[in-house]
Design a protein around this motif. Structure first.
Motif, PDB file in Angstrom:
ATOM      1  N   THR A  58       5.788  -6.227   7.383  1.00 21.61           N
ATOM      2  CA  THR A  58       6.873  -7.121   6.829  1.00 21.61           C
ATOM      3  C   THR A  58       6.245  -8.074   6.045  1.00 21.61           C
ATOM      4  O   THR A  58       5.549  -8.737   6.724  1.00 21.61           O
ATOM      5  N   GLY A  86       9.538   0.280  -4.143  1.00 20.99           N
ATOM      6  CA  GLY A  86       8.578  -0.173  -5.376  1.00 20.99           C
ATOM      7  C   GLY A  86       7.259   0.963  -5.217  1.00 20.99           C
ATOM      8  O   GLY A  86       7.337   1.952  -4.703  1.00 20.99           O
ATOM      9  N   ARG A  87       6.165   0.286  -5.927  1.00 16.74           N
ATOM     10  CA  ARG A  87       4.958   1.178  -5.778  1.00 16.74           C
ATOM     11  C   ARG A  87       4.347   1.067  -4.201  1.00 16.74           C
ATOM     12  O   ARG A  87       4.062   2.368  -3.616  1.00 16.74           O
ATOM     13  N   THR A  88       4.592   0.191  -3.591  1.00 17.70           N
ATOM     14  CA  THR A  88       3.880  -0.084  -2.119  1.00 17.70           C
ATOM     15  C   THR A  88       5.036  -0.539  -1.168  1.00 17.70           C
ATOM     16  O   THR A  88       4.859  -0.362  -0.305  1.00 17.70           O
ATOM     17  N   SER A  89       5.981  -1.137  -1.879  1.00 17.19           N
ATOM     18  CA  SER A  89       7.070  -1.763  -0.872  1.00 17.19           C
ATOM     19  C   SER A  89       8.233  -1.176  -0.732  1.00 17.19           C
ATOM     20  O   SER A  89       8.727  -0.293  -1.763  1.00 17.19           O
TER      21      SER A  89
HETATM   22  C1  LIG Z   1       1.877  -7.608   2.689  1.00 17.51           C
HETATM   23  C2  LIG Z   1       0.261  -7.405   2.253  1.00 17.51           C
HETATM   24  C3  LIG Z   1      -0.302  -6.530   2.908  1.00 17.51           C
HETATM   25  C4  LIG Z   1       0.565  -7.725   0.459  1.00 17.51           C
HETATM   26  O1  LIG Z   1      -0.971  -7.840   0.338  1.00 17.51           O
HETATM   27  P1  LIG Z   1      -0.741  -8.473  -1.283  1.00 17.51           P
HETATM   28  O2  LIG Z   1      -2.282  -8.518  -1.706  1.00 17.51           O
HETATM   29  O3  LIG Z   1       0.034  -9.662  -1.380  1.00 17.51           O
HETATM   30  O4  LIG Z   1      -0.296  -7.152  -1.953  1.00 17.51           O
HETATM   31  P2  LIG Z   1       0.582  -7.331  -3.610  1.00 17.51           P
HETATM   32  O5  LIG Z   1       0.381  -8.544  -4.049  1.00 17.51           O
HETATM   33  O6  LIG Z   1      -0.160  -6.064  -4.107  1.00 17.51           O
HETATM   34  O7  LIG Z   1       2.068  -6.809  -2.843  1.00 17.51           O
HETATM   35  C5  LIG Z   1       2.207  -5.618  -2.699  1.00 17.51           C
HETATM   36  C6  LIG Z   1       3.911  -5.272  -2.497  1.00 17.51           C
HETATM   37  O8  LIG Z   1       4.349  -6.297  -1.764  1.00 17.51           O
HETATM   38  C7  LIG Z   1       5.560  -6.808  -2.893  1.00 17.51           C
HETATM   39  N1  LIG Z   1       5.667  -8.340  -2.331  1.00 17.51           N
HETATM   40  C8  LIG Z   1       4.643  -9.288  -2.116  1.00 17.51           C
HETATM   41  N2  LIG Z   1       5.044 -10.441  -1.811  1.00 17.51           N
HETATM   42  C9  LIG Z   1       6.749 -10.397  -1.433  1.00 17.51           C
HETATM   43  C10 LIG Z   1       7.749 -11.198  -1.319  1.00 17.51           C
HETATM   44  N3  LIG Z   1       7.463 -12.546  -1.078  1.00 17.51           N
HETATM   45  N4  LIG Z   1       8.910 -10.718  -1.449  1.00 17.51           N
HETATM   46  C11 LIG Z   1       8.911  -9.112  -1.619  1.00 17.51           C
HETATM   47  N5  LIG Z   1       8.053  -8.461  -1.856  1.00 17.51           N
HETATM   48  C12 LIG Z   1       6.729  -9.060  -1.941  1.00 17.51           C
HETATM   49  C13 LIG Z   1       4.816  -6.682  -3.900  1.00 17.51           C
HETATM   50  O9  LIG Z   1       5.873  -6.766  -5.169  1.00 17.51           O
HETATM   51  C14 LIG Z   1       4.411  -5.467  -3.959  1.00 17.51           C
HETATM   52  O10 LIG Z   1       5.348  -4.402  -4.019  1.00 17.51           O
HETATM   53  P3  LIG Z   1       4.982  -3.093  -5.175  1.00 17.51           P
HETATM   54  O11 LIG Z   1       3.797  -2.477  -4.613  1.00 17.51           O
HETATM   55  O12 LIG Z   1       6.319  -2.299  -4.760  1.00 17.51           O
HETATM   56  O13 LIG Z   1       5.570  -3.562  -6.329  1.00 17.51           O
HETATM   57  C15 LIG Z   1      -0.323  -9.016   2.777  1.00 17.51           C
HETATM   58  O14 LIG Z   1       0.424 -10.034   2.279  1.00 17.51           O
HETATM   59  C16 LIG Z   1      -0.315  -9.204   4.205  1.00 17.51           C
HETATM   60  O15 LIG Z   1      -1.033  -8.668   5.222  1.00 17.51           O
HETATM   61  N6  LIG Z   1       0.724 -10.045   4.665  1.00 17.51           N
HETATM   62  C17 LIG Z   1       0.972 -10.423   6.246  1.00 17.51           C
HETATM   63  C18 LIG Z   1       2.030  -9.357   6.830  1.00 17.51           C
HETATM   64  C19 LIG Z   1       2.126  -9.445   8.243  1.00 17.51           C
HETATM   65  O16 LIG Z   1       1.504  -9.897   9.000  1.00 17.51           O
HETATM   66  N7  LIG Z   1       3.569  -9.484   8.787  1.00 17.51           N
HETATM   67  C20 LIG Z   1       3.971  -9.927  10.013  1.00 17.51           C
HETATM   68  C21 LIG Z   1       3.563  -8.955  10.892  1.00 17.51           C
HETATM   69  S1  LIG Z   1       4.112  -7.245  10.661  1.00 17.51           S
END
Ligand SMILES: CC(C)(COP(=O)(O)OP(=O)(O)OC[C@H]1O[C@@H](n2cnc3c(N)ncnc32)[C@H](O)[C@@H]1OP(=O)(O)O)[C@@H](O)C(=O)NCCC(=O)NCCS
Length: 133
Positions: A58, A86-89
């Motif tokens: 999440t 999206g690409r990854t989301s």
């Molecule tokens: C989720 C995570 C892997 C993303 O890593 P990141 O380096 O920020 O990756 P990116 O910037 O490439 O974003 C990945 C995707 O997330 C989306 N995203 C990032 N922040 C977002 C936000 N605040 N709201 C919505 N989408 C978001 C991006 O738009 C992108 O989507 P797309 O590929 O479909 O265009 C990282 O932030 C993480 O590990 N977070 C902790 C997750 C966690 O522990 N969750 C709670 C327990 S499950």
């Protein structure tokens, strides 16, 4: 507080059903909002991980509205629909309905939320979604 009665959606499958127990209540005796949020996160992750064909995390809770209180003993039904990818989301809308304990036919929508999940690889990095089909 106005309570508008409704029906469970007939046109889609339920993602999750659960009955909150006394230990899920807050100090006032109603169900703790944080417990509901956890169940919503679990329900939303079900279609997201299917679409991702693997692990998701999440990344955001975009919106979350508690429309009506939830009571211990309610039968809760969670409906989870992918509304955007999206690409990854993967963004999922989760609607929660309560069938009140002992009140046959009394169904209310209690919660509406939108969450975004990201497909990740074994190193916890974002992973491109597999093609559909
Ligand atoms: C989720 C995570 C892997 C993303 O890593 P990141 O380096 O920020 O990756 P990116 O910037 O490439 O974003 C990945 C995707 O997330 C989306 N995203 C990032 N922040 C977002 C936000 N605040 N709201 C919505 N989408 C978001 C991006 O738009 C992108 O989507 P797309 O590929 O479909 O265009 C990282 O932030 C993480 O590990 N977070 C902790 C997750 C966690 O522990 N969750 C709670 C327990 S499950």
């Amino acid at each position: 507080m106005t309570t508008s009665l409704t029906e469970l959606p007939h046109d889609k499958p339920v993602a999750l059903r659960v009955v909150p127990q006394p230990h899920d209540a807050n100090v006032h005796g109603d169900v703790f909002g944080g417990w509901i949020m956890a169940q919503v996160d679990i329900a939303g992750a079900i279609p997201a991980s299917r679409r991702a064909n693997g692990r998701v995390v999440t990344v955001a809770v975009n919106s979350f509205v508690f429309k009506q209180p939830v009571f211990v003993g309610d039968l809760l039904s969670f409906y989870a629909d992918i509304i955007r990818t999206g690409r990854t989301s993967i963004t999922v809308d989760v609607s929660v309905y309560a069938q009140r304990m002992g009140l046959v036919g009394e169904t209310v929508k209690v919660t509406e939320a939108t969450l975004t999940y990201v497909a990740t690889d074994s190193q916890r990095r974002p992973r491109e979604l597999p093609p559909l089909g």
